[in-house]
Motif scaffolding. Structure first.
Motif, PDB file in Angstrom:
ATOM      1  N   PRO A  31      -6.287  -3.614   5.267  1.00 50.07           N
ATOM      2  CA  PRO A  31      -6.017  -2.173   5.198  1.00 50.07           C
ATOM      3  C   PRO A  31      -5.322  -1.634   6.450  1.00 50.07           C
ATOM      4  O   PRO A  31      -4.438  -0.783   6.347  1.00 50.07           O
ATOM      5  N   ALA A  32      -5.686  -2.123   7.636  1.00 48.70           N
ATOM      6  CA  ALA A  32      -5.060  -1.633   8.869  1.00 48.70           C
ATOM      7  C   ALA A  32      -3.555  -1.896   8.845  1.00 48.70           C
ATOM      8  O   ALA A  32      -2.766  -1.051   9.284  1.00 48.70           O
ATOM      9  N   PHE A  33      -3.150  -3.048   8.334  1.00 49.31           N
ATOM     10  CA  PHE A  33      -1.726  -3.366   8.234  1.00 49.31           C
ATOM     11  C   PHE A  33      -1.032  -2.372   7.301  1.00 49.31           C
ATOM     12  O   PHE A  33       0.053  -1.883   7.601  1.00 49.31           O
ATOM     13  N   ARG A  34      -1.670  -2.060   6.176  1.00 48.63           N
ATOM     14  CA  ARG A  34      -1.086  -1.095   5.234  1.00 48.63           C
ATOM     15  C   ARG A  34      -0.962   0.286   5.872  1.00 48.63           C
ATOM     16  O   ARG A  34       0.035   0.979   5.668  1.00 48.63           O
ATOM     17  N   TYR A  35      -1.958   0.704   6.653  1.00 45.15           N
ATOM     18  CA  TYR A  35      -1.885   2.009   7.325  1.00 45.15           C
ATOM     19  C   TYR A  35      -0.710   2.045   8.300  1.00 45.15           C
ATOM     20  O   TYR A  35       0.018   3.030   8.376  1.00 45.15           O
ATOM     21  N   GLU A  36      -0.554   0.963   9.040  1.00 48.34           N
ATOM     22  CA  GLU A  36       0.522   0.922  10.030  1.00 48.34           C
ATOM     23  C   GLU A  36       1.893   0.888   9.357  1.00 48.34           C
ATOM     24  O   GLU A  36       2.835   1.523   9.838  1.00 48.34           O
ATOM     25  N   VAL A  37       2.004   0.170   8.245  1.00 49.48           N
ATOM     26  CA  VAL A  37       3.267   0.170   7.489  1.00 49.48           C
ATOM     27  C   VAL A  37       3.526   1.559   6.913  1.00 49.48           C
ATOM     28  O   VAL A  37       4.668   2.032   6.894  1.00 49.48           O
ATOM     29  N   ALA A  38       2.467   2.233   6.465  1.00 45.38           N
ATOM     30  CA  ALA A  38       2.619   3.577   5.899  1.00 45.38           C
ATOM     31  C   ALA A  38       3.143   4.573   6.936  1.00 45.38           C
ATOM     32  O   ALA A  38       3.784   5.565   6.570  1.00 45.38           O
ATOM     33  N   ALA A  39       2.902   4.319   8.194  1.00 45.57           N
ATOM     34  CA  ALA A  39       3.401   5.204   9.253  1.00 45.57           C
ATOM     35  C   ALA A  39       4.898   5.010   9.516  1.00 45.57           C
ATOM     36  O   ALA A  39       5.555   5.908  10.054  1.00 45.57           O
ATOM     37  N   LEU A  40       5.447   3.875   9.127  1.00 46.58           N
ATOM     38  CA  LEU A  40       6.853   3.582   9.433  1.00 46.58           C
ATOM     39  C   LEU A  40       7.844   4.604   8.871  1.00 46.58           C
ATOM     40  O   LEU A  40       8.801   4.961   9.575  1.00 46.58           O
ATOM     41  N   PRO A  41       7.676   5.095   7.629  1.00 48.16           N
ATOM     42  CA  PRO A  41       8.639   6.097   7.139  1.00 48.16           C
ATOM     43  C   PRO A  41       8.641   7.396   7.951  1.00 48.16           C
ATOM     44  O   PRO A  41       9.576   8.178   7.854  1.00 48.16           O
ATOM     45  N   ILE A  42       7.603   7.601   8.743  1.00 43.37           N
ATOM     46  CA  ILE A  42       7.561   8.777   9.620  1.00 43.37           C
ATOM     47  C   ILE A  42       8.114   8.435  11.001  1.00 43.37           C
ATOM     48  O   ILE A  42       8.942   9.160  11.543  1.00 43.37           O
ATOM     49  N   VAL A  43       7.658   7.320  11.574  1.00 43.41           N
ATOM     50  CA  VAL A  43       8.014   7.021  12.956  1.00 43.41           C
ATOM     51  C   VAL A  43       9.438   6.484  13.121  1.00 43.41           C
ATOM     52  O   VAL A  43      10.061   6.740  14.162  1.00 43.41           O
ATOM     53  N   ILE A  44       9.967   5.781  12.142  1.00 45.19           N
ATOM     54  CA  ILE A  44      11.333   5.259  12.288  1.00 45.19           C
ATOM     55  C   ILE A  44      12.353   6.410  12.330  1.00 45.19           C
ATOM     56  O   ILE A  44      13.179   6.451  13.256  1.00 45.19           O
ATOM     57  N   PRO A  45      12.321   7.365  11.391  1.00 39.75           N
ATOM     58  CA  PRO A  45      13.237   8.511  11.537  1.00 39.75           C
ATOM     59  C   PRO A  45      12.978   9.299  12.826  1.00 39.75           C
ATOM     60  O   PRO A  45      13.932   9.783  13.463  1.00 39.75           O
TER      61      PRO A  45
END
Length: 131
Positions: A31-45
Protein backbone atom coordinates in the motif's frame (compact mmCIF):
# COMPACT_ATOMS: atom_id res chain seq x y z
CA UNK A 1 25.42 -28.11 -14.43
CA UNK A 2 25.37 -24.30 -14.50
CA UNK A 3 22.57 -22.57 -16.40
CA UNK A 4 23.77 -20.56 -19.39
CA UNK A 5 23.52 -16.84 -18.76
CA UNK A 6 21.78 -14.76 -21.38
CA UNK A 7 23.79 -12.07 -23.17
CA UNK A 8 23.05 -9.10 -25.40
CA UNK A 9 19.48 -8.15 -26.21
CA UNK A 10 18.08 -11.34 -24.69
CA UNK A 11 19.62 -10.44 -21.32
CA UNK A 12 18.21 -6.90 -21.59
CA UNK A 13 14.77 -8.33 -22.40
CA UNK A 14 14.74 -10.64 -19.39
CA UNK A 15 16.17 -8.00 -17.05
CA UNK A 16 13.42 -5.60 -18.12
CA UNK A 17 10.78 -8.32 -17.77
CA UNK A 18 11.86 -9.17 -14.22
CA UNK A 19 12.09 -5.48 -13.25
CA UNK A 20 8.54 -4.86 -14.45
CA UNK A 21 7.38 -7.93 -12.51
CA UNK A 22 8.96 -6.41 -9.41
CA UNK A 23 7.18 -3.09 -9.97
CA UNK A 24 3.87 -4.92 -10.46
CA UNK A 25 4.46 -6.90 -7.26
CA UNK A 26 5.19 -3.70 -5.34
CA UNK A 27 2.00 -2.15 -6.71
CA UNK A 28 -0.08 -5.23 -5.91
CA UNK A 29 1.34 -6.01 -2.45
CA UNK A 30 2.51 -2.73 -0.93
CA UNK A 31 0.00 0.00 0.00
CA UNK A 32 2.80 2.50 0.77
CA UNK A 33 4.11 2.09 -2.79
CA UNK A 34 0.62 2.77 -4.18
CA UNK A 35 0.29 5.91 -2.02
CA UNK A 36 3.62 7.21 -3.25
CA UNK A 37 2.73 6.48 -6.89
CA UNK A 38 -0.62 8.23 -6.33
CA UNK A 39 1.28 11.38 -5.33
CA UNK A 40 3.19 11.48 -8.64
CA UNK A 41 0.39 13.12 -10.71
CA UNK A 42 0.55 16.00 -8.22
CA UNK A 43 4.28 16.31 -7.57
CA UNK A 44 5.57 15.86 -11.14
CA UNK A 45 3.59 18.84 -12.54
CA UNK A 46 4.54 20.77 -9.38
CA UNK A 47 8.20 20.03 -10.12
CA UNK A 48 7.84 21.50 -13.62
CA UNK A 49 6.19 24.58 -12.11
CA UNK A 50 8.72 25.02 -9.28
CA UNK A 51 11.96 24.30 -11.13
CA UNK A 52 13.73 27.12 -12.90
CA UNK A 53 16.43 24.97 -14.48
CA UNK A 54 16.93 21.51 -15.80
CA UNK A 55 19.12 20.65 -12.82
CA UNK A 56 16.43 21.68 -10.34
CA UNK A 57 13.84 19.68 -12.27
CA UNK A 58 16.12 16.64 -12.26
CA UNK A 59 16.64 16.97 -8.50
CA UNK A 60 12.93 17.27 -7.75
CA UNK A 61 11.87 14.36 -9.95
CA UNK A 62 14.85 12.19 -8.93
CA UNK A 63 13.91 12.52 -5.27
CA UNK A 64 10.42 11.23 -6.06
CA UNK A 65 11.82 8.29 -8.01
CA UNK A 66 14.28 7.54 -5.20
CA UNK A 67 11.40 7.34 -2.71
CA UNK A 68 9.78 4.68 -4.90
CA UNK A 69 13.11 2.88 -5.26
CA UNK A 70 13.73 2.84 -1.51
CA UNK A 71 10.17 1.60 -0.94
CA UNK A 72 10.76 -1.32 -3.32
CA UNK A 73 14.08 -2.20 -1.65
CA UNK A 74 12.42 -2.00 1.78
CA UNK A 75 9.59 -4.25 0.60
CA UNK A 76 12.08 -6.74 -0.83
CA UNK A 77 13.99 -6.79 2.45
CA UNK A 78 10.77 -7.35 4.39
CA UNK A 79 9.74 -10.16 2.05
CA UNK A 80 13.07 -11.95 2.53
CA UNK A 81 12.90 -11.58 6.31
CA UNK A 82 9.29 -12.84 6.34
CA UNK A 83 10.23 -15.78 4.09
CA UNK A 84 13.02 -16.78 6.44
CA UNK A 85 10.55 -17.51 9.24
CA UNK A 86 7.50 -16.23 11.12
CA UNK A 87 9.09 -16.26 14.58
CA UNK A 88 10.37 -13.02 16.04
CA UNK A 89 14.10 -12.46 16.00
CA UNK A 90 15.88 -9.30 17.07
CA UNK A 91 17.98 -9.15 13.90
CA UNK A 92 14.92 -9.61 11.69
CA UNK A 93 13.17 -6.77 13.47
CA UNK A 94 16.28 -4.62 13.19
CA UNK A 95 16.55 -5.31 9.45
CA UNK A 96 12.91 -4.36 8.89
CA UNK A 97 13.27 -1.22 11.01
CA UNK A 98 16.38 -0.18 9.09
CA UNK A 99 14.63 -0.68 5.76
CA UNK A 100 11.77 1.48 6.98
CA UNK A 101 14.25 4.07 8.24
CA UNK A 102 15.84 4.25 4.79
CA UNK A 103 12.46 5.12 3.25
CA UNK A 104 11.84 7.66 6.02
CA UNK A 105 15.22 9.31 5.43
CA UNK A 106 14.57 9.48 1.69
CA UNK A 107 11.18 11.09 2.29
CA UNK A 108 12.89 13.68 4.52
CA UNK A 109 15.57 14.31 1.92
CA UNK A 110 12.83 14.82 -0.66
CA UNK A 111 11.01 17.54 1.25
CA UNK A 112 14.33 19.21 2.12
CA UNK A 113 15.34 19.32 -1.57
CA UNK A 114 11.91 20.66 -2.52
CA UNK A 115 12.08 23.32 0.21
CA UNK A 116 15.60 24.33 -0.84
CA UNK A 117 14.58 24.67 -4.49
CA UNK A 118 11.54 26.72 -3.44
CA UNK A 119 13.73 28.91 -1.24
CA UNK A 120 16.39 29.30 -3.93
CA UNK A 121 13.73 30.41 -6.41
CA UNK A 122 12.16 32.90 -3.98
CA UNK A 123 8.86 31.07 -3.47
CA UNK A 124 9.25 30.94 0.31
CA UNK A 125 9.70 34.74 0.36
CA UNK A 126 6.38 35.13 -1.44
CA UNK A 127 4.66 32.89 1.12
CA UNK A 128 6.29 34.73 4.03
CA UNK A 129 5.29 38.13 2.61
CA UNK A 130 1.66 37.05 2.27
CA UNK A 131 1.41 36.02 5.94
Amino acid sequence: MQPIKQTGLKRFYYATKYSLQGIRAAWREEPAFRYEVAALPIVIPAAFWLAESGLQLALLISCCIFVLTFEIVNSALEAVVDRWGPEYHELAGRAKDMGSAAVFMMLNMTWIVWACVAWDNGYLDVIRASL
